[in-house]
Design a protein around this motif. Sequence first.
Motif, PDB file in Angstrom:
ATOM      1  N   ASP A 111       0.847  -1.172   0.057  1.00  0.00           N
ATOM      2  CA  ASP A 111      -0.300  -0.118  -0.094  1.00  0.00           C
ATOM      3  C   ASP A 111       0.383   1.470   0.132  1.00  0.00           C
ATOM      4  OD1 ASP A 111      -2.516  -0.934   0.080  1.00  0.00           O
ATOM      5  OD2 ASP A 111      -2.715  -1.407   2.264  1.00  0.00           O
ATOM      6  N   ALA A 112       0.596   2.099  -0.579  1.00  0.00           N
ATOM      7  CA  ALA A 112       0.548   3.670   0.022  1.00  0.00           C
ATOM      8  C   ALA A 112      -0.277   4.926  -0.408  1.00  0.00           C
ATOM      9  CB  ALA A 112       1.707   3.922  -1.623  1.00  0.00           C
ATOM     10  N   ALA A 113       1.046   5.529   0.516  1.00  0.00           N
ATOM     11  CA  ALA A 113       0.007   7.307   0.319  1.00  0.00           C
ATOM     12  C   ALA A 113       0.861   8.031  -0.408  1.00  0.00           C
ATOM     13  CB  ALA A 113      -0.305   7.153   1.927  1.00  0.00           C
ATOM     14  N   LEU A 114       0.397   8.867  -0.321  1.00  0.00           N
ATOM     15  CA  LEU A 114       0.938  10.731  -1.166  1.00  0.00           C
ATOM     16  C   LEU A 114       0.358  11.807   0.126  1.00  0.00           C
ATOM     17  CD1 LEU A 114       3.037  11.947  -3.332  1.00  0.00           C
ATOM     18  CD2 LEU A 114       0.576  12.130  -4.528  1.00  0.00           C
ATOM     19  N   THR A 115       1.351  12.863   0.813  1.00  0.00           N
ATOM     20  CA  THR A 115       1.136  13.570   1.318  1.00  0.00           C
ATOM     21  C   THR A 115       1.399  14.594   1.053  1.00  0.00           C
ATOM     22  OG1 THR A 115       2.373  12.691   3.484  1.00  0.00           O
ATOM     23  CG2 THR A 115      -0.235  11.865   3.240  1.00  0.00           C
ATOM     24  N   ASP A 116       0.762  15.860   1.901  1.00  0.00           N
ATOM     25  CA  ASP A 116       1.721  16.770   1.116  1.00  0.00           C
ATOM     26  C   ASP A 116       2.203  17.011   3.057  1.00  0.00           C
ATOM     27  OD1 ASP A 116       0.083  17.681   3.895  1.00  0.00           O
ATOM     28  OD2 ASP A 116      -1.131  19.321   2.080  1.00  0.00           O
ATOM     29  N   THR A 117       3.361  18.185   3.396  1.00  0.00           N
ATOM     30  CA  THR A 117       4.416  17.749   4.347  1.00  0.00           C
ATOM     31  C   THR A 117       3.695  18.346   5.627  1.00  0.00           C
ATOM     32  OG1 THR A 117       4.886  20.708   3.637  1.00  0.00           O
ATOM     33  CG2 THR A 117       6.883  18.889   2.391  1.00  0.00           C
ATOM     34  N   ALA A 118       2.591  18.639   5.105  1.00  0.00           N
ATOM     35  CA  ALA A 118       1.818  18.937   6.194  1.00  0.00           C
ATOM     36  C   ALA A 118       0.503  17.787   7.237  1.00  0.00           C
ATOM     37  CB  ALA A 118       0.598  20.075   6.732  1.00  0.00           C
ATOM     38  N   GLY A 119       0.736  16.586   5.836  1.00  0.00           N
ATOM     39  CA  GLY A 119       0.491  14.982   6.333  1.00  0.00           C
ATOM     40  C   GLY A 119      -0.608  14.837   5.186  1.00  0.00           C
ATOM     41  N   ARG A 120      -1.718  16.138   5.528  1.00  0.00           N
ATOM     42  CA  ARG A 120      -2.848  15.879   4.306  1.00  0.00           C
ATOM     43  C   ARG A 120      -2.657  14.783   3.067  1.00  0.00           C
ATOM     44  NH1 ARG A 120      -2.591  21.577   5.830  1.00  0.00           N
ATOM     45  NH2 ARG A 120      -1.903  21.686   3.747  1.00  0.00           N
ATOM     46  N   PRO A 121      -3.308  13.699   3.511  1.00  0.00           N
ATOM     47  CA  PRO A 121      -4.041  12.923   2.339  1.00  0.00           C
ATOM     48  C   PRO A 121      -3.425  13.771   0.851  1.00  0.00           C
ATOM     49  CG  PRO A 121      -5.761  12.621   3.601  1.00  0.00           C
ATOM     50  CD  PRO A 121      -4.803  13.854   4.050  1.00  0.00           C
ATOM     51  N   LEU A 122      -3.143  13.138  -0.260  1.00  0.00           N
ATOM     52  CA  LEU A 122      -2.942  13.240  -1.613  1.00  0.00           C
ATOM     53  C   LEU A 122      -4.163  12.415  -2.296  1.00  0.00           C
ATOM     54  CD1 LEU A 122       0.265  15.609  -2.184  1.00  0.00           C
ATOM     55  CD2 LEU A 122      -2.513  17.021  -1.277  1.00  0.00           C
ATOM     56  N   ALA A 123      -3.505  11.619  -2.326  1.00  0.00           N
ATOM     57  CA  ALA A 123      -3.628  10.260  -3.274  1.00  0.00           C
ATOM     58  C   ALA A 123      -3.173   8.777  -2.688  1.00  0.00           C
ATOM     59  CB  ALA A 123      -3.231   9.820  -4.357  1.00  0.00           C
ATOM     60  N   THR A 124      -3.946   7.569  -1.956  1.00  0.00           N
ATOM     61  CA  THR A 124      -3.697   6.122  -2.313  1.00  0.00           C
ATOM     62  C   THR A 124      -3.366   5.180  -3.352  1.00  0.00           C
ATOM     63  OG1 THR A 124      -5.299   6.158  -0.878  1.00  0.00           O
ATOM     64  CG2 THR A 124      -4.581   7.158  -0.139  1.00  0.00           C
ATOM     65  N   ALA A 125      -2.756   4.242  -3.067  1.00  0.00           N
ATOM     66  CA  ALA A 125      -3.043   3.033  -3.348  1.00  0.00           C
ATOM     67  C   ALA A 125      -2.105   2.182  -2.983  1.00  0.00           C
ATOM     68  CB  ALA A 125      -1.923   3.303  -4.760  1.00  0.00           C
ATOM     69  N   SER A 126      -2.994   0.715  -3.566  1.00  0.00           N
ATOM     70  CA  SER A 126      -2.693  -0.346  -3.440  1.00  0.00           C
ATOM     71  C   SER A 126      -2.167  -1.081  -4.840  1.00  0.00           C
ATOM     72  CB  SER A 126      -3.932  -1.060  -3.015  1.00  0.00           C
ATOM     73  OG  SER A 126      -4.838  -1.407  -3.456  1.00  0.00           O
ATOM     74  N   SER A 127      -1.065  -1.903  -4.135  1.00  0.00           N
ATOM     75  CA  SER A 127      -0.564  -2.930  -5.973  1.00  0.00           C
ATOM     76  C   SER A 127      -0.265  -4.505  -5.196  1.00  0.00           C
ATOM     77  CB  SER A 127       0.898  -2.219  -5.786  1.00  0.00           C
ATOM     78  OG  SER A 127       0.772  -2.650  -7.120  1.00  0.00           O
ATOM     79  N   SER A 128       0.171  -5.452  -6.297  1.00  0.00           N
ATOM     80  CA  SER A 128       0.042  -6.525  -6.184  1.00  0.00           C
ATOM     81  C   SER A 128       1.702  -6.091  -7.039  1.00  0.00           C
ATOM     82  CB  SER A 128      -0.414  -7.642  -6.379  1.00  0.00           C
ATOM     83  OG  SER A 128      -0.954  -6.954  -8.003  1.00  0.00           O
ATOM     84  N   LEU A 129       2.633  -7.281  -6.441  1.00  0.00           N
ATOM     85  CA  LEU A 129       3.953  -7.163  -7.361  1.00  0.00           C
ATOM     86  C   LEU A 129       4.386  -8.604  -6.823  1.00  0.00           C
ATOM     87  CD1 LEU A 129       4.390  -4.644  -5.573  1.00  0.00           C
ATOM     88  CD2 LEU A 129       5.302  -3.579  -6.926  1.00  0.00           C
ATOM     89  N   LEU A 130       4.674  -8.856  -8.691  1.00  0.00           N
ATOM     90  CA  LEU A 130       5.353  -9.839  -9.305  1.00  0.00           C
ATOM     91  C   LEU A 130       6.797 -10.296  -8.592  1.00  0.00           C
ATOM     92  CD1 LEU A 130       4.111 -12.880 -10.078  1.00  0.00           C
ATOM     93  CD2 LEU A 130       5.486 -12.572 -12.341  1.00  0.00           C
ATOM     94  N   ILE A 131       6.992 -11.771  -7.858  1.00  0.00           N
ATOM     95  CA  ILE A 131       8.778 -12.065  -7.937  1.00  0.00           C
ATOM     96  C   ILE A 131       9.117 -12.557  -8.260  1.00  0.00           C
ATOM     97  CG2 ILE A 131      10.210 -13.489  -6.356  1.00  0.00           C
ATOM     98  CD1 ILE A 131       8.211 -12.795  -3.773  1.00  0.00           C
ATOM     99  N   LEU A 132      10.575 -12.034  -9.013  1.00  0.00           N
ATOM    100  CA  LEU A 132      11.349 -12.686 -10.189  1.00  0.00           C
ATOM    101  C   LEU A 132      12.599 -12.523 -10.028  1.00  0.00           C
ATOM    102  CD1 LEU A 132      10.520  -9.866 -13.115  1.00  0.00           C
ATOM    103  CD2 LEU A 132       8.996 -11.999 -12.555  1.00  0.00           C
ATOM    104  N   ASP A 133      12.681 -14.236 -10.293  1.00  0.00           N
ATOM    105  CA  ASP A 133      14.515 -14.408 -10.215  1.00  0.00           C
ATOM    106  C   ASP A 133      15.209 -13.705 -11.232  1.00  0.00           C
ATOM    107  OD1 ASP A 133      16.691 -16.102  -9.712  1.00  0.00           O
ATOM    108  OD2 ASP A 133      15.795 -17.945  -9.121  1.00  0.00           O
ATOM    109  N   THR A 134      16.049 -13.083 -11.167  1.00  0.00           N
ATOM    110  CA  THR A 134      17.157 -12.153 -11.546  1.00  0.00           C
ATOM    111  C   THR A 134      18.242 -12.388 -11.896  1.00  0.00           C
ATOM    112  OG1 THR A 134      17.299 -10.863 -10.755  1.00  0.00           O
ATOM    113  CG2 THR A 134      15.756 -10.377 -12.381  1.00  0.00           C
TER     114      THR A 134
END
Length: 175
Positions: free
Chosen positions: A150-173
């Motif tokens: 999960d992620a959150a984007l805020t300003d420097t006062a802590g006010r929320p601007l945007a949020t996200a949730s993501s799924s990521l595939l693990i790769l053996d490189t």
Amino acid sequence: MTDTGLNPHTGSEPRAKTFTWADPHTALRNLRDLSGLQYLQGLRDGTIPPPPMATLINAAVTEVEEGRVQFHCTPGEEHLNPLGTVHGGLACTLLDTVTGCAAHTVLAPGIGYTSLEIKVSYLRPLTLNTGPVIATGTVTKAGSRVIFADAALTDTAGRPLATASSSLLILDTRG
């Protein structure tokens, strides 16, 4: 018709911004020997050069721990959309970056990831008056094949601007 380089609607001089970046292959050579946490600590500490994309969007790693990262970014005129607000793509890019980097902090040397999906919710408009923004990514579940973050984007006062949730595939490189 001759192109004068001037904006025909205002007559103002066009703006330009240049940037330089380190050869990305220099940083990438570290991936096979460093854990994701060590790699991101190197980005934060300046011992590993940032990827060109981070330089392009004016973002930098400021905090790193296992399962969590934080980036700071100061939007500029170059990030404005046709309506004069900061393009949502910048917010999405920052959120995608911190979910991926948070996932990377739990991976062993030679193991990578790729985003499977990301869902972004825009909560407030970003403008040039918003000033610097802070993007924080946190791993919610590190599976053996997929990592959820999960992620959150805020300003420097802590006010929320945007949020996200993501799924990521693990790769053996390593191969």
